[in-house]
Design an enzyme around this catalytic site. Structure first.
Site, PDB file in Angstrom:
ATOM      1  CE  LYS A  11      49.849  37.396 -65.897  1.00  0.00           C
ATOM      2  NZ  LYS A  11      49.506  38.414 -64.920  1.00  0.00           N
ATOM      3  N   GLY A 106      48.734  34.305 -64.026  1.00  0.00           N
ATOM      4  CA  GLY A 106      48.234  33.895 -65.350  1.00  0.00           C
ATOM      5  C   GLY A 106      48.173  32.401 -65.584  1.00  0.00           C
ATOM      6  CG  ASP A 142      46.853  37.667 -68.695  1.00  0.00           C
ATOM      7  OD1 ASP A 142      46.891  38.829 -69.134  1.00  0.00           O
ATOM      8  OD2 ASP A 142      46.833  37.392 -67.483  1.00  0.00           O
TER       9      ASP A 142
HETATM   10  C1  LIG Z   1      45.142  41.665 -64.880  1.00  0.00           C
HETATM   11  C2  LIG Z   1      45.809  40.734 -65.836  1.00  0.00           C
HETATM   12  C3  LIG Z   1      47.121  41.360 -66.322  1.00  0.00           C
HETATM   13  O1  LIG Z   1      47.955  40.458 -66.944  1.00  0.00           O
HETATM   14  O2  LIG Z   1      46.187  39.462 -65.333  1.00  0.00           O
HETATM   15  P1  LIG Z   1      45.847  38.557 -64.034  1.00  0.00           P
HETATM   16  O3  LIG Z   1      46.025  39.325 -62.801  1.00  0.00           O
HETATM   17  O4  LIG Z   1      44.440  38.094 -64.188  1.00  0.00           O
HETATM   18  O5  LIG Z   1      46.824  37.417 -64.120  1.00  0.00           O
HETATM   19  C4  LIG Z   1      44.908  40.480 -67.077  1.00  0.00           C
HETATM   20  O6  LIG Z   1      44.671  41.658 -67.783  1.00  0.00           O
HETATM   21  C5  LIG Z   1      43.579  39.857 -66.742  1.00  0.00           C
HETATM   22  O7  LIG Z   1      43.370  38.907 -67.692  1.00  0.00           O
HETATM   23  P2  LIG Z   1      42.496  37.613 -67.383  1.00  0.00           P
HETATM   24  O8  LIG Z   1      42.830  37.008 -66.061  1.00  0.00           O
HETATM   25  O9  LIG Z   1      42.604  36.756 -68.568  1.00  0.00           O
HETATM   26  O10 LIG Z   1      41.121  38.248 -67.185  1.00  0.00           O
HETATM   27  P3  LIG Z   1      39.759  37.865 -67.866  1.00  0.00           P
HETATM   28  O11 LIG Z   1      39.370  36.521 -67.368  1.00  0.00           O
HETATM   29  O12 LIG Z   1      39.882  38.110 -69.324  1.00  0.00           O
HETATM   30  O13 LIG Z   1      38.786  38.979 -67.240  1.00  0.00           O
HETATM   31  C6  LIG Z   1      38.134  38.890 -65.995  1.00  0.00           C
HETATM   32  C7  LIG Z   1      37.295  40.153 -65.855  1.00  0.00           C
HETATM   33  O14 LIG Z   1      38.158  41.289 -65.616  1.00  0.00           O
HETATM   34  C8  LIG Z   1      37.733  42.436 -66.337  1.00  0.00           C
HETATM   35  N1  LIG Z   1      38.800  42.887 -67.257  1.00  0.00           N
HETATM   36  C9  LIG Z   1      39.785  42.017 -67.614  1.00  0.00           C
HETATM   37  C10 LIG Z   1      40.818  42.443 -68.437  1.00  0.00           C
HETATM   38  C11 LIG Z   1      40.781  43.777 -68.904  1.00  0.00           C
HETATM   39  N2  LIG Z   1      41.746  44.240 -69.712  1.00  0.00           N
HETATM   40  N3  LIG Z   1      39.787  44.610 -68.544  1.00  0.00           N
HETATM   41  C12 LIG Z   1      38.796  44.190 -67.714  1.00  0.00           C
HETATM   42  O15 LIG Z   1      37.918  44.964 -67.376  1.00  0.00           O
HETATM   43  C13 LIG Z   1      36.451  42.046 -67.051  1.00  0.00           C
HETATM   44  O16 LIG Z   1      35.386  42.426 -66.188  1.00  0.00           O
HETATM   45  C14 LIG Z   1      36.529  40.526 -67.121  1.00  0.00           C
HETATM   46  O17 LIG Z   1      35.254  39.937 -67.113  1.00  0.00           O
HETATM   47  N1  LIG Z   2      43.150  25.853 -65.561  1.00  0.00           N
HETATM   48  C1  LIG Z   2      42.911  26.810 -64.639  1.00  0.00           C
HETATM   49  N2  LIG Z   2      43.899  27.214 -63.819  1.00  0.00           N
HETATM   50  C2  LIG Z   2      43.659  28.191 -62.901  1.00  0.00           C
HETATM   51  N3  LIG Z   2      42.487  28.801 -62.720  1.00  0.00           N
HETATM   52  C3  LIG Z   2      41.473  28.442 -63.510  1.00  0.00           C
HETATM   53  C4  LIG Z   2      41.647  27.438 -64.487  1.00  0.00           C
HETATM   54  N4  LIG Z   2      40.480  27.303 -65.113  1.00  0.00           N
HETATM   55  C5  LIG Z   2      39.624  28.174 -64.564  1.00  0.00           C
HETATM   56  N5  LIG Z   2      40.199  28.865 -63.591  1.00  0.00           N
HETATM   57  C6  LIG Z   2      39.545  29.949 -62.806  1.00  0.00           C
HETATM   58  O1  LIG Z   2      40.153  31.183 -63.213  1.00  0.00           O
HETATM   59  C7  LIG Z   2      40.477  31.988 -62.093  1.00  0.00           C
HETATM   60  C8  LIG Z   2      41.745  32.837 -62.355  1.00  0.00           C
HETATM   61  O2  LIG Z   2      42.780  31.981 -62.648  1.00  0.00           O
HETATM   62  P1  LIG Z   2      44.353  32.281 -62.715  1.00  0.00           P
HETATM   63  O3  LIG Z   2      44.745  32.331 -64.135  1.00  0.00           O
HETATM   64  O4  LIG Z   2      45.034  31.283 -61.872  1.00  0.00           O
HETATM   65  O5  LIG Z   2      44.537  33.657 -61.967  1.00  0.00           O
HETATM   66  P2  LIG Z   2      45.001  35.090 -62.429  1.00  0.00           P
HETATM   67  O6  LIG Z   2      43.978  35.555 -63.440  1.00  0.00           O
HETATM   68  O7  LIG Z   2      44.997  35.894 -61.171  1.00  0.00           O
HETATM   69  O8  LIG Z   2      46.358  34.983 -63.005  1.00  0.00           O
HETATM   70  C9  LIG Z   2      40.654  30.991 -60.946  1.00  0.00           C
HETATM   71  O9  LIG Z   2      40.247  31.552 -59.755  1.00  0.00           O
HETATM   72  C10 LIG Z   2      39.751  29.837 -61.308  1.00  0.00           C
HETATM   73  O10 LIG Z   2      38.476  30.037 -60.728  1.00  0.00           O
END
Ligand SMILES: C[C@@](CO)(OP(=O)(O)O)[C@H](O)COP(=O)(O)OP(=O)(O)OC[C@H]1O[C@@H](n2ccc(N)nc2=O)[C@H](O)[C@@H]1O
Ligand SMILES: Nc1ncnc2c1ncn2[C@@H]1O[C@H](COP(=O)(O)OP(=O)(O)O)[C@@H](O)[C@H]1O
Length: 298
Positions: A11, A106, A142
């Site tokens: 995404k 994501g 996400d």
């Molecule tokens: C920022 C976003 C935007 O789409 O995406 P990515 O950059 O990761 O793809 C998401 O909100 C990320 O979601 P996701 O990657 O699932 O994060 P999570 O594993 O749930 O969270 C990792 C950590 O980030 C913080 N966290 C996450 C989401 C949120 N709305 N508030 C937070 O404070 C928390 O400390 C959590 O422990």
């Molecule tokens: N199936 C998976 N694919 C990608 N990352 C994973 C997976 N399972 C666990 N992880 C852990 O989650 C972290 C964030 O993953 P990812 O979804 O790729 O990134 P982002 O949150 O930036 O979109 C990675 O750094 C990795 O340590």
């Protein structure tokens, strides 16, 4: 036993506003997600001994930590708690990663959602999308978006309050300087702006605006400033790209998304790619506009 092949899409976030923080530390957001045609592949085969095995690309984490594995275990636990199945719930999952990890695309959340959707079907559990979304939310913010199977959505809460949007297919350029961003480190940083006012536009107006120009001047990615501070090379890519075409970071980074709005901008971006440093991973992709392929059987 035959195996089934599932595609797990990436995404982008067209914008991301941090509107506040909950008592548990999680941040409330307003964001627009759209799936893109860049996929990981999962091969899933039933096992009749009740075990769950994950093989393939490790994503740099232990198997028990992998989101694809954790999703299967969480679904099995939920099924047993709800006495939903007396069947032996086992599976072999083979994960082939193409989406870069820690890149704001994501991939991990998408893999978790794909496993939830696939095993819900293969194990004949018949849980609703909303049940799968609550299981998924515990794995990542996400995940509910990917479980929804809508290719684009406006999200509130921490990403779980979803309103589907109808957004067009667009060609975008993704540039990733091979930097892994830790989402948690961005959200917990003291310099993160946390008080973006909530949008006042209706969903219909928002959709119209994004049809005209997906990077609206009044929208931001509030995570950019902190990610740029933590990873200066991500900022370098942003600075270079935004002179050529409208550009914004996806999620917590490290991927920058450039969206050409004319043939001239498209041509200029192609010339830019030809001269970009070799370790900046450049990839053209299309946003998905109609039916999602997440969970589809090939
Ligand atoms: C920022 C976003 C935007 O789409 O995406 P990515 O950059 O990761 O793809 C998401 O909100 C990320 O979601 P996701 O990657 O699932 O994060 P999570 O594993 O749930 O969270 C990792 C950590 O980030 C913080 N966290 C996450 C989401 C949120 N709305 N508030 C937070 O404070 C928390 O400390 C959590 O422990
Ligand atoms: N199936 C998976 N694919 C990608 N990352 C994973 C997976 N399972 C666990 N992880 C852990 O989650 C972290 C964030 O993953 P990812 O979804 O790729 O990134 P982002 O949150 O930036 O979109 C990675 O750094 C990795 O340590």
């Amino acid at each position: 036993m035959p195996h089934t092949v599932y595609l797990s899409p990436a995404k982008i976030n067209w914008f991301l506003h941090v509107t506040g923080q909950r008592d548990d530390g999680y941040h409330t957001l307003e964001t627009v997600f759209q799936q893109i045609d860049w996929y990981d592949t999962l091969h899933i085969q039933l096992r009749n001994d009740g075990n769950i095995h994950l093989q393939g690309d490790s994503c740099g984490v232990a198997i028990e930590t992998n989101l694809a594995y954790r999703a299967a275990v969480a679904l099995k636990t939920f099924a047993h708690q709800h006495n939903h199945s007396n069947d032996v719930l086992g599976a072999d999952i083979h994960l082939q990663k193409n989406i870069p990890t820690g890149a704001g695309l994501g991939g991990g959340s998408s893999n978790a959602a794909t496993v939830l959707l696939a095993l819900n079907q293969l194990w004949h559990l018949n849980f609703s999308h909303s049940q799968l979304q609550s299981i998924g939310l515990k794995l990542g913010a996400d995940v509910p978006f990917f479980v929804s199977e809508h290719p684009a959505a406006f999200a509130q809460g921490i990403g779980e309050q979803l309103s589907p949007l109808d957004l067009p297919k667009r060609e975008i350029l993704l540039v990733n300087p091979n930097v892994h961003v830790n989402t948690g480190a961005v959200f917990t940083h003291p310099n993160l702006p946390r008080q973006h006012p909530a949008l006042t536009t209706s969903l219909f107006e928002l959709q119209q605006q994004l049809h005209e120009q997906p990077f609206q001047a009044q929208h931001r990615n509030d995570l950019e400033s902190v990610t740029f501070e933590l990873s200066p090379e991500v900022k370098m890519v942003y600075n270079a790209l935004q002179h050529v075409a409208p550009t914004r970071m996806s999620g917590s980074g490290s991927t920058l998304v450039a969206c050409p709005m004319s043939d001239d901008e498209s041509a200029a971006l192609k010339a830019w790619v030809a001269n970009a440093p070799a370790h900046w991973q450049c990839r053209w992709a299309n946003t998905i506009s109609t039916q999602s392929t997440n969970g589809d059987i090939l």
